[in-house]
Design a protein around this motif. Structure first.
Motif, PDB file in Angstrom:
ATOM      1  N   VAL A   1      51.450  36.954 161.039  1.00  0.00           N
ATOM      2  CA  VAL A   1      51.553  37.756 161.629  1.00  0.00           C
ATOM      3  C   VAL A   1      51.664  38.794 161.556  1.00  0.00           C
ATOM      4  N   PRO A   2      51.119  40.101 161.374  1.00  0.00           N
ATOM      5  CA  PRO A   2      51.557  41.416 161.239  1.00  0.00           C
ATOM      6  C   PRO A   2      52.248  41.721 162.719  1.00  0.00           C
ATOM      7  N   PRO A   3      53.180  42.464 162.664  1.00  0.00           N
ATOM      8  CA  PRO A   3      53.557  43.585 163.441  1.00  0.00           C
ATOM      9  C   PRO A   3      52.516  44.825 164.142  1.00  0.00           C
ATOM     10  N   VAL A   4      52.532  45.416 165.175  1.00  0.00           N
ATOM     11  CA  VAL A   4      51.861  45.966 166.113  1.00  0.00           C
ATOM     12  C   VAL A   4      52.618  47.289 165.139  1.00  0.00           C
ATOM     13  N   GLY A   5      51.936  48.320 164.979  1.00  0.00           N
ATOM     14  CA  GLY A   5      52.213  49.520 163.878  1.00  0.00           C
ATOM     15  C   GLY A   5      51.687  49.235 162.113  1.00  0.00           C
ATOM     16  N   THR A   6      51.338  47.850 161.806  1.00  0.00           N
ATOM     17  CA  THR A   6      52.085  47.703 160.707  1.00  0.00           C
ATOM     18  C   THR A   6      50.206  48.567 160.366  1.00  0.00           C
ATOM     19  N   THR A   7      50.297  48.742 159.074  1.00  0.00           N
ATOM     20  CA  THR A   7      48.932  48.873 157.796  1.00  0.00           C
ATOM     21  C   THR A   7      48.756  47.667 157.047  1.00  0.00           C
TER      22      THR A   7
END
Length: 99
Positions: free
Chosen positions: A10-16
């Motif tokens: 799961v990519p963290p918040v703010g990641t593109t």
């Protein structure tokens, strides 16, 4: 087979991220999507899948709308560098002001 936890994918918040057919068939071919992540929902009835929320980015790297999309976590591609910001047509590039 090595099992990974969902939280590893799961990519963290703010990641593109770039969403392609690897993440979901809806993003195949010309329907790829670049998204700046604002949240994720890992609870799903299908193991390894969940919802991403974020801003859809245009070719200039500007947020153009919000989306909530159902994806396969292992297929989400984190981009190491955000979409390059190209100048909009008819605008001058940023220049330093002289004092």
């Amino acid at each position: 087979m090595v099992q990974r936890s969902v939280s590893e994918d799961v990519p963290p918040v703010g990641t593109t991220v770039l969403l392609t057919a690897e993440a979901s068939p809806q993003f195949a071919g010309q329907h790829q999507l670049r998204l700046r992540v604002t949240g994720a929902e890992t609870a799903s009835s299908v193991r390894g899948w969940g919802y991403l929320r974020g801003y859809v980015l245009d070719e200039h790297g500007d947020a153009v709308k919000t989306r909530r999309v159902y994806v396969r976590w292992a297929g989400v591609q984190v981009t190491t560098n955000p979409t390059p910001r190209a100048p909009r047509p008819g605008t001058a590039p940023n220049q330093r002001r002289s004092k």
